[in-house]
Design a protein around this motif. Structure first.
Motif, PDB file in Angstrom:
ATOM      1  N   ALA A  93       2.273   4.691   1.066  1.00 23.21           N
ATOM      2  CA  ALA A  93       2.224   5.141  -0.062  1.00 23.21           C
ATOM      3  C   ALA A  93       2.154   3.107  -0.482  1.00 23.21           C
ATOM      4  O   ALA A  93       2.683   2.509  -0.234  1.00 23.21           O
ATOM      5  CB  ALA A  93       2.735   5.819  -0.390  1.00 23.21           C
ATOM      6  N   LEU A  94       0.881   3.438  -1.476  1.00 25.08           N
ATOM      7  CA  LEU A  94       1.985   2.248  -2.809  1.00 25.08           C
ATOM      8  C   LEU A  94       2.811   2.381  -3.943  1.00 25.08           C
ATOM      9  O   LEU A  94       2.999   3.616  -4.226  1.00 25.08           O
ATOM     10  CB  LEU A  94       0.691   1.860  -3.440  1.00 25.08           C
ATOM     11  CG  LEU A  94      -1.264   0.911  -2.889  1.00 25.08           C
ATOM     12  CD1 LEU A  94      -1.486   1.062  -3.431  1.00 25.08           C
ATOM     13  CD2 LEU A  94      -0.006   0.067  -1.530  1.00 25.08           C
ATOM     14  N   ARG A 100       3.688   5.575  -7.549  1.00 25.13           N
ATOM     15  CA  ARG A 100       3.305   6.166  -6.580  1.00 25.13           C
ATOM     16  C   ARG A 100       2.238   6.342  -5.722  1.00 25.13           C
ATOM     17  O   ARG A 100       1.335   7.587  -6.562  1.00 25.13           O
ATOM     18  CB  ARG A 100       4.642   6.641  -6.153  1.00 25.13           C
ATOM     19  CG  ARG A 100       4.278   7.177  -4.500  1.00 25.13           C
ATOM     20  CD  ARG A 100       5.192   8.217  -3.866  1.00 25.13           C
ATOM     21  NE  ARG A 100       6.031   8.309  -2.020  1.00 25.13           N
ATOM     22  CZ  ARG A 100       4.382   8.943  -1.874  1.00 25.13           C
ATOM     23  NH1 ARG A 100       3.543   9.685  -2.266  1.00 25.13           N
ATOM     24  NH2 ARG A 100       5.003   9.484  -1.055  1.00 25.13           N
ATOM     25  N   VAL A 101       1.825   5.879  -4.669  1.00 28.38           N
ATOM     26  CA  VAL A 101       0.181   6.005  -5.251  1.00 28.38           C
ATOM     27  C   VAL A 101      -0.676   6.263  -3.504  1.00 28.38           C
ATOM     28  O   VAL A 101       0.624   6.012  -2.085  1.00 28.38           O
ATOM     29  CB  VAL A 101      -1.105   4.981  -5.675  1.00 28.38           C
ATOM     30  CG1 VAL A 101      -2.260   5.018  -5.168  1.00 28.38           C
ATOM     31  CG2 VAL A 101      -0.556   4.828  -6.723  1.00 28.38           C
ATOM     32  N   PRO A 102      -0.229   7.963  -3.010  1.00 34.93           N
ATOM     33  CA  PRO A 102      -0.335   8.056  -1.721  1.00 34.93           C
ATOM     34  C   PRO A 102      -1.789   7.653  -1.484  1.00 34.93           C
ATOM     35  O   PRO A 102      -2.598   7.436  -2.656  1.00 34.93           O
ATOM     36  CB  PRO A 102      -0.649   9.568  -1.869  1.00 34.93           C
ATOM     37  CG  PRO A 102      -0.922  10.142  -3.288  1.00 34.93           C
ATOM     38  CD  PRO A 102      -0.531   9.172  -3.646  1.00 34.93           C
ATOM     39  N   THR A 119      -6.957   3.427   2.896  1.00 34.84           N
ATOM     40  CA  THR A 119      -8.024   2.959   1.254  1.00 34.84           C
ATOM     41  C   THR A 119      -7.430   3.145   0.073  1.00 34.84           C
ATOM     42  O   THR A 119      -6.577   4.009  -0.378  1.00 34.84           O
ATOM     43  CB  THR A 119      -9.377   3.986   1.742  1.00 34.84           C
ATOM     44  OG1 THR A 119      -9.872   4.250   3.520  1.00 34.84           O
ATOM     45  CG2 THR A 119      -9.497   3.569   0.710  1.00 34.84           C
ATOM     46  N   VAL A 120      -7.523   2.247  -0.801  1.00 38.32           N
ATOM     47  CA  VAL A 120      -7.262   2.567  -2.226  1.00 38.32           C
ATOM     48  C   VAL A 120      -7.859   2.689  -2.934  1.00 38.32           C
ATOM     49  O   VAL A 120      -9.163   3.208  -2.896  1.00 38.32           O
ATOM     50  CB  VAL A 120      -6.727   0.610  -2.437  1.00 38.32           C
ATOM     51  CG1 VAL A 120      -6.380   0.922  -4.032  1.00 38.32           C
ATOM     52  CG2 VAL A 120      -5.624   0.114  -1.939  1.00 38.32           C
ATOM     53  N   ALA A 143      -5.394   5.142 -11.193  1.00 41.74           N
ATOM     54  CA  ALA A 143      -4.802   5.302  -9.770  1.00 41.74           C
ATOM     55  C   ALA A 143      -4.067   4.065  -9.509  1.00 41.74           C
ATOM     56  O   ALA A 143      -2.980   4.825  -9.436  1.00 41.74           O
ATOM     57  CB  ALA A 143      -4.966   6.197  -9.116  1.00 41.74           C
ATOM     58  N   ALA A 144      -4.888   3.391  -9.331  1.00 41.11           N
ATOM     59  CA  ALA A 144      -4.408   2.203  -8.646  1.00 41.11           C
ATOM     60  C   ALA A 144      -3.956   0.862  -9.709  1.00 41.11           C
ATOM     61  O   ALA A 144      -5.377   0.135  -9.414  1.00 41.11           O
ATOM     62  CB  ALA A 144      -4.581   1.801  -7.455  1.00 41.11           C
TER      63      ALA A 144
END
Length: 77
Positions: free
Chosen positions: A11-12, A28-30, A44-45, A51-52
């Protein structure tokens, strides 16, 4: 990315803004990932820029119990 143990998710987490009492950009980006070798992974982003968002993030690897690793800082452009 390589690890020293088995990872079940990545996660980011967007770095916080210190100039606001409420940070509307916090997220929080899974991440999706695949195993590329023994304890080696490719993450992979999301392609969706909503989203990011561009900026500074902490990258965490989590084990099966949900325990996060030490974060690695990275910048998305």
């Amino acid at each position: 990315m390589t690890t020293d143990s088995v990872v079940t998710s990545f996660a980011l987490v967007r770095a916080g803004a210190t100039t606001h009492s409420t940070d509307n950009d916090q997220r929080r980006v899974p991440l999706t990932f695949r195993l590329t070798g023994t304890e080696a992974y490719e993450v992979t982003v999301p392609a969706d820029p909503g989203a990011a968002l561009p900026g500074t993030y902490f990258l965490f690897a989590l084990n099966a119990q949900g325990v996060p690793s030490k974060a690695k800082m990275l910048n998305l452009g």
